[in-house]
Motif scaffolding. Structure first.
Motif, PDB file in Angstrom:
ATOM      1  N   TYR A  54     -20.547  -6.897  -0.865  1.00  0.00           N
ATOM      2  CA  TYR A  54     -21.599  -7.709   0.072  1.00  0.00           C
ATOM      3  C   TYR A  54     -22.678  -8.001  -0.994  1.00  0.00           C
ATOM      4  N   GLN A  55     -23.324  -6.953  -1.396  1.00  0.00           N
ATOM      5  CA  GLN A  55     -24.708  -7.104  -1.983  1.00  0.00           C
ATOM      6  C   GLN A  55     -24.497  -7.947  -3.447  1.00  0.00           C
ATOM      7  N   PHE A  56     -23.419  -8.042  -4.156  1.00  0.00           N
ATOM      8  CA  PHE A  56     -23.398  -8.530  -5.388  1.00  0.00           C
ATOM      9  C   PHE A  56     -22.318  -9.429  -5.705  1.00  0.00           C
ATOM     10  N   GLY A  57     -21.253  -9.532  -4.640  1.00  0.00           N
ATOM     11  CA  GLY A  57     -20.053 -10.393  -4.802  1.00  0.00           C
ATOM     12  C   GLY A  57     -18.958 -10.289  -5.785  1.00  0.00           C
ATOM     13  N   SER A  58     -19.329  -9.859  -6.730  1.00  0.00           N
ATOM     14  CA  SER A  58     -18.270  -9.389  -7.887  1.00  0.00           C
ATOM     15  C   SER A  58     -18.821  -8.183  -8.869  1.00  0.00           C
ATOM     16  N   LYS A  59     -18.113  -7.778  -9.550  1.00  0.00           N
ATOM     17  CA  LYS A  59     -18.314  -7.113 -10.778  1.00  0.00           C
ATOM     18  C   LYS A  59     -19.437  -7.769 -11.664  1.00  0.00           C
ATOM     19  N   THR A  60     -19.078  -8.872 -11.937  1.00  0.00           N
ATOM     20  CA  THR A  60     -19.994  -9.843 -12.778  1.00  0.00           C
ATOM     21  C   THR A  60     -21.305  -9.991 -12.060  1.00  0.00           C
ATOM     22  N   GLY A  61     -21.610 -10.044 -10.699  1.00  0.00           N
ATOM     23  CA  GLY A  61     -22.968  -9.999 -10.162  1.00  0.00           C
ATOM     24  C   GLY A  61     -23.493  -8.620 -10.142  1.00  0.00           C
ATOM     25  N   ARG A 112     -23.901   1.453 -24.162  1.00  0.00           N
ATOM     26  CA  ARG A 112     -22.642   1.503 -23.610  1.00  0.00           C
ATOM     27  C   ARG A 112     -22.322   0.275 -22.957  1.00  0.00           C
ATOM     28  N   LEU A 113     -23.356  -0.514 -22.504  1.00  0.00           N
ATOM     29  CA  LEU A 113     -23.119  -2.034 -21.842  1.00  0.00           C
ATOM     30  C   LEU A 113     -22.526  -2.725 -22.995  1.00  0.00           C
ATOM     31  N   ARG A 114     -23.004  -2.814 -24.189  1.00  0.00           N
ATOM     32  CA  ARG A 114     -22.927  -3.766 -25.412  1.00  0.00           C
ATOM     33  C   ARG A 114     -21.386  -3.340 -25.987  1.00  0.00           C
ATOM     34  N   ALA A 115     -21.113  -2.053 -25.903  1.00  0.00           N
ATOM     35  CA  ALA A 115     -20.062  -1.357 -26.344  1.00  0.00           C
ATOM     36  C   ALA A 115     -18.779  -2.165 -25.589  1.00  0.00           C
ATOM     37  N   LEU A 116     -19.020  -1.804 -24.179  1.00  0.00           N
ATOM     38  CA  LEU A 116     -18.140  -2.253 -23.055  1.00  0.00           C
ATOM     39  C   LEU A 116     -17.733  -3.614 -23.238  1.00  0.00           C
ATOM     40  N   ALA A 117     -18.776  -4.551 -23.615  1.00  0.00           N
ATOM     41  CA  ALA A 117     -18.743  -5.969 -23.730  1.00  0.00           C
ATOM     42  C   ALA A 117     -17.601  -6.316 -24.717  1.00  0.00           C
ATOM     43  N   ALA A 118     -17.464  -5.450 -25.646  1.00  0.00           N
ATOM     44  CA  ALA A 118     -16.342  -5.895 -26.818  1.00  0.00           C
ATOM     45  C   ALA A 118     -14.782  -5.596 -26.141  1.00  0.00           C
ATOM     46  N   LEU A 119     -14.809  -4.620 -25.275  1.00  0.00           N
ATOM     47  CA  LEU A 119     -13.710  -4.264 -24.430  1.00  0.00           C
ATOM     48  C   LEU A 119     -13.148  -4.790 -23.099  1.00  0.00           C
ATOM     49  N   ASP A 120     -14.297  -5.456 -22.388  1.00  0.00           N
ATOM     50  CA  ASP A 120     -13.979  -5.979 -21.158  1.00  0.00           C
ATOM     51  C   ASP A 120     -14.546  -7.543 -21.285  1.00  0.00           C
ATOM     52  N   GLU A 122     -15.194  -9.698 -18.832  1.00  0.00           N
ATOM     53  CA  GLU A 122     -16.101  -9.752 -17.746  1.00  0.00           C
ATOM     54  C   GLU A 122     -17.579  -9.369 -18.247  1.00  0.00           C
ATOM     55  N   VAL A 123     -17.439  -8.226 -18.868  1.00  0.00           N
ATOM     56  CA  VAL A 123     -18.784  -7.697 -19.292  1.00  0.00           C
ATOM     57  C   VAL A 123     -19.437  -8.503 -20.650  1.00  0.00           C
ATOM     58  N   GLY A 124     -18.270  -8.802 -21.406  1.00  0.00           N
ATOM     59  CA  GLY A 124     -18.266  -9.573 -22.594  1.00  0.00           C
ATOM     60  C   GLY A 124     -19.184 -10.977 -22.313  1.00  0.00           C
ATOM     61  N   ARG A 125     -18.784 -11.500 -21.286  1.00  0.00           N
ATOM     62  CA  ARG A 125     -19.394 -12.606 -20.660  1.00  0.00           C
ATOM     63  C   ARG A 125     -20.916 -12.545 -20.318  1.00  0.00           C
ATOM     64  N   VAL A 126     -21.237 -11.569 -19.766  1.00  0.00           N
ATOM     65  CA  VAL A 126     -22.514 -11.347 -19.076  1.00  0.00           C
ATOM     66  C   VAL A 126     -23.566 -11.163 -20.417  1.00  0.00           C
ATOM     67  N   VAL A 127     -23.061 -10.174 -21.276  1.00  0.00           N
ATOM     68  CA  VAL A 127     -23.723  -9.752 -22.341  1.00  0.00           C
ATOM     69  C   VAL A 127     -24.085 -11.088 -23.480  1.00  0.00           C
ATOM     70  N   ALA A 128     -22.897 -11.750 -23.619  1.00  0.00           N
ATOM     71  CA  ALA A 128     -22.861 -13.043 -24.323  1.00  0.00           C
ATOM     72  C   ALA A 128     -23.881 -14.107 -23.721  1.00  0.00           C
TER      73      ALA A 128
END
Length: 196
Positions: A54-61, A112-120, A122-128
């Motif tokens: 409800y607060q964020f809409g998705s993992k990306t949010g 950790r966020l930047r490492a996760l971006a290489a594996l996920d 969705e996270v990769g798009r946010v970091v990119a």
């Protein structure tokens, strides 16, 4: 103030507090595990998973909110100051300084966020997307530099990356802010400036 206005204000304060608690839980989850599970974040924040959605809409949010919280705490609002000095080298120095302050806010979470971006993806798009903004800023600043090399924007982008500050900090005392003067000197050497 009418009772209804008071209740609405109180409700908004509760919503804001819940939102902040969820973002803090996500940061802690990233720092502790290097992963981001909405179920785990909800448990950590002591809310229902539906509340997170409800607060964020998705993992990306939620990821965007985490990045926004890091940016706010790290003083990224001051980045605009890097584009105002008439002296292009003073502008570059300010860019290096502001980026250092931002990266120093929560190095473990950012790592950790930047490492996760290489594996996920969705996270990769946010970091990119966030990195693309820094790339654009680096290009604007590099274009102002007199007699800069052709690849000045790419060099400035790489030298102001989290990984550069983090690597230099880990090689010394672990203080990312302590890496700022070193990176400033590297940037000037790479882009044709004199020692600042």
């Amino acid at each position: 103030m009418s009772p209804r206005s008071y209740r609405m204000g109180q409700r908004q304060a509760e919503v804001d507090e819940t939102r902040a608690r969820i973002v803090a839980a996500a940061r802690a989850q990233l720092a502790d595990t290097g992963a981001l599970s909405l179920d785990a974040v909800a448990r950590r924040a002591d809310v229902a998973r539906a509340t997170v959605y409800y607060q964020f809409g998705s993992k990306t949010g939620l990821l965007e909110a985490v990045c926004d919280a890091l940016a706010a705490q790290g003083g990224m609002a001051r980045l605009a100051e890097a584009f105002t000095p008439a002296d292009p080298w003073a502008a570059v120095d300010r860019f290096v300084e502001v980026m250092g302050g931002f990266w120093a806010v929560d190095p473990l979470c950012t790592r950790r966020l930047r490492a996760l971006a290489a594996l996920d993806e969705e996270v990769g798009r946010v970091v990119a997307d966030r990195d693309a903004r820094r790339r654009e800023g680096a290009a604007v600043l590099a274009a102002r530099l007199p007699a800069a090399p052709a690849d000045a924007a790419r060099l400035l982008f790489v030298l102001t990356a989290f990984e550069t500050y983090d690597g230099l900090a880990r090689a010394a005392d672990g203080d990312l802010l302590g890496a700022v003067p070193v990176i400033g000197r590297l940037v000037r050497a790479a882009l044709g400036g004199t020692a600042g």
